[in-house]
Write a protein that holds these residues in place. Structure first.
Motif, PDB file in Angstrom:
ATOM      1  N   GLY A  16       8.822  -0.127   5.367  1.00 49.37           N
ATOM      2  CA  GLY A  16       7.385  -0.079   4.758  1.00 49.37           C
ATOM      3  C   GLY A  16       6.861   1.617   5.233  1.00 49.37           C
ATOM      4  O   GLY A  16       7.588   2.256   5.428  1.00 49.37           O
ATOM      5  N   GLU A  17       5.554   1.510   5.434  1.00 47.14           N
ATOM      6  CA  GLU A  17       4.945   2.981   5.761  1.00 47.14           C
ATOM      7  C   GLU A  17       5.696   3.527   7.153  1.00 47.14           C
ATOM      8  O   GLU A  17       5.259   4.755   7.041  1.00 47.14           O
ATOM      9  CB  GLU A  17       3.631   2.758   5.722  1.00 47.14           C
ATOM     10  CG  GLU A  17       2.933   2.491   4.348  1.00 47.14           C
ATOM     11  CD  GLU A  17       1.397   1.945   4.646  1.00 47.14           C
ATOM     12  OE1 GLU A  17       0.851   2.664   5.745  1.00 47.14           O
ATOM     13  OE2 GLU A  17       0.907   1.206   3.889  1.00 47.14           O
ATOM     14  N   GLN A  18       6.146   2.494   7.842  1.00 46.64           N
ATOM     15  CA  GLN A  18       6.341   3.138   9.340  1.00 46.64           C
ATOM     16  C   GLN A  18       7.830   3.664   9.348  1.00 46.64           C
ATOM     17  O   GLN A  18       8.389   4.075  10.436  1.00 46.64           O
ATOM     18  CB  GLN A  18       6.414   1.830  10.444  1.00 46.64           C
ATOM     19  CG  GLN A  18       4.941   1.226  10.331  1.00 46.64           C
ATOM     20  CD  GLN A  18       3.860   2.554  10.589  1.00 46.64           C
ATOM     21  OE1 GLN A  18       3.948   3.553  11.131  1.00 46.64           O
ATOM     22  NE2 GLN A  18       2.656   2.240   9.715  1.00 46.64           N
ATOM     23  N   THR A  34       8.410  -1.806  -4.006  1.00 47.70           N
ATOM     24  CA  THR A  34       7.739  -0.778  -4.064  1.00 47.70           C
ATOM     25  C   THR A  34       8.456   0.435  -3.364  1.00 47.70           C
ATOM     26  O   THR A  34       9.580   0.259  -2.891  1.00 47.70           O
ATOM     27  CB  THR A  34       6.440  -0.940  -2.725  1.00 47.70           C
ATOM     28  OG1 THR A  34       7.150  -1.246  -1.510  1.00 47.70           O
ATOM     29  CG2 THR A  34       5.838  -2.088  -3.150  1.00 47.70           C
ATOM     30  N   GLY A  35       8.082   1.775  -3.690  1.00 50.24           N
ATOM     31  CA  GLY A  35       8.912   2.690  -3.136  1.00 50.24           C
ATOM     32  C   GLY A  35       8.092   3.837  -2.726  1.00 50.24           C
ATOM     33  O   GLY A  35       6.818   3.773  -2.837  1.00 50.24           O
ATOM     34  N   ASP A  36       8.500   4.541  -2.038  1.00 51.35           N
ATOM     35  CA  ASP A  36       7.591   5.761  -1.114  1.00 51.35           C
ATOM     36  C   ASP A  36       7.915   7.294  -2.037  1.00 51.35           C
ATOM     37  O   ASP A  36       9.135   7.728  -1.994  1.00 51.35           O
ATOM     38  CB  ASP A  36       7.851   5.916   0.286  1.00 51.35           C
ATOM     39  CG  ASP A  36       6.915   6.928   1.060  1.00 51.35           C
ATOM     40  OD1 ASP A  36       6.177   7.591   0.069  1.00 51.35           O
ATOM     41  OD2 ASP A  36       7.039   7.028   2.039  1.00 51.35           O
ATOM     42  N   THR A  37       7.014   7.700  -2.606  1.00 53.06           N
ATOM     43  CA  THR A  37       7.461   9.036  -3.458  1.00 53.06           C
ATOM     44  C   THR A  37       7.351  10.016  -2.412  1.00 53.06           C
ATOM     45  O   THR A  37       7.572  11.357  -2.562  1.00 53.06           O
ATOM     46  CB  THR A  37       6.288   9.353  -4.530  1.00 53.06           C
ATOM     47  OG1 THR A  37       5.176   9.459  -3.999  1.00 53.06           O
ATOM     48  CG2 THR A  37       6.459   8.243  -5.623  1.00 53.06           C
ATOM     49  N   GLN A  38       6.636   9.787  -1.397  1.00 56.33           N
ATOM     50  CA  GLN A  38       6.369  10.973  -0.198  1.00 56.33           C
ATOM     51  C   GLN A  38       5.732  12.250  -0.691  1.00 56.33           C
ATOM     52  O   GLN A  38       5.745  13.301  -0.241  1.00 56.33           O
ATOM     53  CB  GLN A  38       7.839  11.490   0.326  1.00 56.33           C
ATOM     54  CG  GLN A  38       8.667  10.392   0.814  1.00 56.33           C
ATOM     55  CD  GLN A  38      10.173  10.740   1.491  1.00 56.33           C
ATOM     56  OE1 GLN A  38       9.960  11.817   1.966  1.00 56.33           O
ATOM     57  NE2 GLN A  38      10.999  10.084   1.208  1.00 56.33           N
ATOM     58  N   THR A  39       5.045  12.001  -1.949  1.00 57.11           N
ATOM     59  CA  THR A  39       4.501  13.370  -2.625  1.00 57.11           C
ATOM     60  C   THR A  39       5.279  14.261  -2.742  1.00 57.11           C
ATOM     61  O   THR A  39       4.867  15.544  -2.530  1.00 57.11           O
ATOM     62  CB  THR A  39       3.118  13.798  -1.953  1.00 57.11           C
ATOM     63  OG1 THR A  39       2.615  12.658  -1.198  1.00 57.11           O
ATOM     64  CG2 THR A  39       2.159  14.494  -2.672  1.00 57.11           C
ATOM     65  N   ASN A  40       6.521  13.788  -3.294  1.00 47.38           N
ATOM     66  CA  ASN A  40       7.605  15.062  -3.263  1.00 47.38           C
ATOM     67  C   ASN A  40       8.420  14.478  -4.449  1.00 47.38           C
ATOM     68  O   ASN A  40       8.703  13.456  -4.700  1.00 47.38           O
ATOM     69  CB  ASN A  40       8.389  14.935  -2.060  1.00 47.38           C
ATOM     70  CG  ASN A  40       9.928  15.514  -2.117  1.00 47.38           C
ATOM     71  OD1 ASN A  40      10.550  15.711  -3.055  1.00 47.38           O
ATOM     72  ND2 ASN A  40      10.167  16.280  -1.068  1.00 47.38           N
ATOM     73  N   ALA A  41       8.674  15.691  -5.545  1.00 50.85           N
ATOM     74  CA  ALA A  41       9.178  15.236  -6.799  1.00 50.85           C
ATOM     75  C   ALA A  41      10.567  14.565  -6.596  1.00 50.85           C
ATOM     76  O   ALA A  41      10.985  13.498  -7.382  1.00 50.85           O
ATOM     77  CB  ALA A  41       9.401  16.388  -7.639  1.00 50.85           C
TER      78      ALA A  41
END
Lengths: 460, 320
Positions: free
Chosen positions: B284-286, A119-126
């Motif tokens: 993760g989210e933190q 999984t990855g986090d897009t941070q709502t940022n392109a």
């Protein structure tokens, strides 16, 4: 004191002799030359390597890139739940594997390999979404990336994946551009788009509110908003409506009073809010506070329309405010077809509450990709793309569906929704009711109305 | 007794940096890094070194450096798209355009010091951000970002994978060397004098404003070069490049690494990007929360950043 200092520097000066420097630079030169020796040229089952194909080992890795922080974090969390459920079903059977037709999914991984994910986090940022997707591709060797909870981010990742030869299955993205001017050979969208919203919603609007209406648009000032506004204007005008005006509102706006005042001073009797997420929650709440929903214009009730609905937005705006307001959705958990039912049951059993439309589209995308690999008999991207293009299927919650080859847009039925009044709600997730299921033929459109090219099957 | 130091001795840190940077493709994957992230770290090394010349040496805290980074990135993108896929003219034009903008902003903002200067630079950067998002979205792509560029080329070499890494690393080493030269030059002395006591400097008959503007423009040129290279590394320009978040990130990188040391901010940049893209996955989210806590611990216990930790350790070992 000075003596000691100069002594020390003398020593370290000799510590870096000319020979040391030569050594260091030769290591550097070797480093510079090394990649030439490691250029990829692996061949497997007759295909050259593209992206992370061929897949090595007993596992195949999918990359789930969703917003875990930022404005759309709630939506991202729901998408991730759906992805995890899809992986579980792909590996162990269950869920839509029983309803999807035609399907070659065995419930025992894909092409004999267990499905794993990162999984990855897009941070709502392109920019962050691209860096995150790149990590999945370069380090974790994912064969496919999926996710995104806004059009800008989906498009940014789609370009990156196309360049690197990795298939990108879009999550929630509603702008016409994703499969319009920015369409890519390696990008696929299951979710519907702004054009389809206009096409489906306008006839319902004219039936409900009459043919002699004048609409005023407030539009979020970015790609999605623009395409949504154009589509709404085009199709409501086809129904005989007039357009009184359109104001582009900056994305960061939180107080829409100044724009709403202009709407009230105009001769418009319908307000179309081409807003999404927090924008829509704020503009609708402002409009209700202005008493616009009880206002009379041209001898008719002033009506508010929200072209793209989501459960999270409905919840944010509050059911008293959205009561009776019309909009569209791609899918809703209350649908009674077999595909929707098995998905909702599995989701509720796993997490304790029903899935959102974002979760649905992400879940289906994962299954469709896996099924295309089975159909192609390989993870070789061009073969998988060809399997997905013009793929006809049923049992995924939207009736019979076509993955159109010309623009990689799914053509399927969609929903016109209405906000439920507080008294009609049955649970904390029950904000919207289905007014009409718009069939596939009505939602369909000619892909050539949008510019853009899919490009070659093999990345440059 | 003053001794003339040799070229290698004077530039020891440059050589060490070059060695570490050029061998990165070999050791970086061992700690969870990957090709692509190392290139991005090099881009940000250029950005923070330039930023440190301003913040660390003259003491001016700019909260608007994203403007120069972003303007250069958009210019590069448009040049690649509309003029030629060769990166050399694109980079040159981008740096020139961005530097000219910095001269104007510098003239307008450097009259103020401290928090007023920071707020003014922030305001200018936000102005450019709003323009990219609304007025100019025909050219910038607005929320969607600028996409659809051809693969950037260095004459006949495709700027992808290792080629782009070594190209950008070479530029980063060069720019670090240039920064070291500036540090040792008379201008560097003036910069430190401005930080120390601007009024006293002016009483000696020196035009401090000239040096302030010069430093600001040099620093902006570094940011512009980084912005241009960012597009060479990845043919995409997000509106975030111009945003306050980008400016803030640079400040955090510099502070966490140790301002006024040139090396520290580069360490900070590497750490931040490594944390954001590698460690964040395990957390993760933190991950943002953990990053915030690390930042607080560093600022409270080691105001000099990582470099303070390094020098403390050095002191401990040399004492024994």
């Amino acid at each position: 004191m000075t003596d000691v200092k100069s002594d020390k520097s003398n020593k370290s000066a000799s510590g870096w002799s000319r020979r040391d420097v030569l050594k260091a630079s030769s290591v550097g030169a070797a480093g510079a030359a090394a990649p030439m020796f490691f250029t990829k040229n692996a061949w497997a089952d007759g295909h050259e390597s593209i992206g992370n194909y061929p897949v090595k080992g007993s596992e195949v890795v999918f990359g789930f890139n969703v917003p875990q922080t930022g404005a759309y974090a709630d939506e991202g969390a729901d998408e991730l739940r759906a992805y995890k459920l899809a992986v579980k079903h792909l590996n162990n059977g269950g869920g839509m594997l029983d309803t999807l037709k035609p399907s070659m999914l065995s419930g025992n991984g894909v092409l004999g390999k267990k499905v794993a994910y990162v999984t990855g986090d897009t941070q709502t940022n392109a920019d962050a979404s691209r860096t995150s997707a790149r990590r999945m591709i370069e380090r974790d060797k994912v064969i496919m990336v999926t996710g995104g909870s806004s059009s800008g981010i989906a498009i940014a990742q789609q370009y990156l994946c196309n360049e690197l030869g990795i298939i990108f299955m879009c999550g929630l993205t509603h702008s016409n551009d994703t499969t319009g001017k920015d369409k890519q050979r390696y990008g696929f969208r299951h979710f519907f788009n702004a054009h389809m919203t206009g096409k489906a919603l306008a006839p319902v609007l004219s039936k409900e509110y009459g043919k002699d209406r004048r609409a005023f648009h407030l539009t979020a000032d970015y790609s999605w908003g623009h395409t949504q506004q154009q589509s709404m204007q085009e199709f409501t005008e086809k129904e005989g409506w007039g357009t009184a005006g359109n104001i582009m509102t900056p994305l960061k706006t939180t107080d829409f009073s100044q724009y709403l005042a202009q709407v009230m001073n105009s001769d418009a009797d319908v307000l179309v809010l081409n807003h999404y997420g927090a924008n829509m929650v704020n503009s609708l709440t402002n409009a209700v506070n202005f008493g616009m929903r009880d206002m009379q214009k041209n001898g008719k009730n002033l009506e508010i329309v929200v072209p793209l609905y989501s459960r999270l937005m409905a919840k944010g705006a509050g059911s008293a405010n959205i009561d009776g307001v019309l909009g569209t959705s791609g899918w809703n958990w209350a649908l009674q077809d077999a595909g929707s039912q098995v998905f909702v049951d599995a989701f509720v059993a796993e997490y304790g509450f029903p899935p959102s439309q974002a979760a649905h589209t992400c879940y289906v995308q994962t299954l469709l990709y896996a099924n295309a690999c089975e159909m192609a008999g390989s993870f070789y991207p061009p073969a998988v793309i060809k399997a997905l293009e013009d793929f006809e299927f049923d049992g995924a919650g939207n009736g019979s569906t076509l993955y159109r080859g010309a623009d990689h847009q799914c053509i399927k039925s969609m929903l016109v929704m209405k906000g439920k009044s507080p008294s009609a709600r049955s649970s904390d997730f029950d904000y919207l009711e289905v007014v009409q299921e718009v069939d596939r033929a009505t939602a369909n459109y000619d892909p050539s109305i949008f510019p853009g090219e899919l490009g070659p099957y093999k990345p440059a | 007794m003053k001794m003339q130091q040799g070229f290698f001795e004077r530039n020891r840190s440059v050589f060490i940096f070059a060695l570490i940077a050029l061998t990165m493709p070999f050791w970086f994957p061992l700690i969870g890094g990957y090709s692509g992230l190392d290139t991005k770290i090099m881009v940000f090394c250029i950005f923070v070194v330039g930023f440190d010349l301003l913040l660390g040496y003259t003491g001016y805290l700019s909260f608007g450096h994203a403007a120069f980074f972003g303007i250069a990135a958009y210019t590069t993108g448009l040049m690649l798209k509309g003029f030629s896929d060769n990166i050399i003219p694109a980079i040159i034009v981008a740096v020139i355009v961005s530097t000219l903008v910095s001269v104007v902003i510098g003239l307008l903002t450097l009259k103020r010091t401290g928090i007023y200067f920071s707020i003014l630079t922030l305001a200018f950067a936000e102005m450019f951000h709003s323009m990219a998002m609304a007025m100019l979205q025909q050219w910038t792509g607005g929320e969607n970002g600028l996409t659809g560029m051809p693969t950037p080329m260095l004459f006949s070499i495709k700027m992808q994978g290792d080629a782009v890494f070594y190209f950008i690393t070479f530029v980063a080493i060069l720019m670090f060397y240039v920064a070291k030269r500036i540090e040792r030059s008379p201008v560097g002395l003036m910069m430190r004098a401005i930080k120390c006591n601007q009024t006293r400097l002016e009483y000696t008959g020196i035009n401090a404003r000239k040096y302030k503007l010069l430093t600001f423009v040099i620093s902006a040129a570094y940011a512009a070069l980084a912005g241009a290279l960012m597009v060479v590394y990845e043919p995409f320009v997000g509106h975030e490049f111009l945003g306050w978040h980008q400016s803030g990130e640079i400040v955090i990188m510099s502070v966490i690494g140790g301002v006024g040391t040139l090396v520290g901010p580069m360490l900070g940049a590497a750490f931040m990007l490594y944390f954001e893209n590698v460690l964040s996955v395990d957390l993760g989210e933190q991950w943002l929360l953990v990053l915030g806590m690390i930042f607080m611990v560093v600022v409270i216990f080691m105001p000099g950043g990582f470099m303070e930790a390094v020098s403390r350790l050095q002191a401990r070992f040399t004492q024994k």
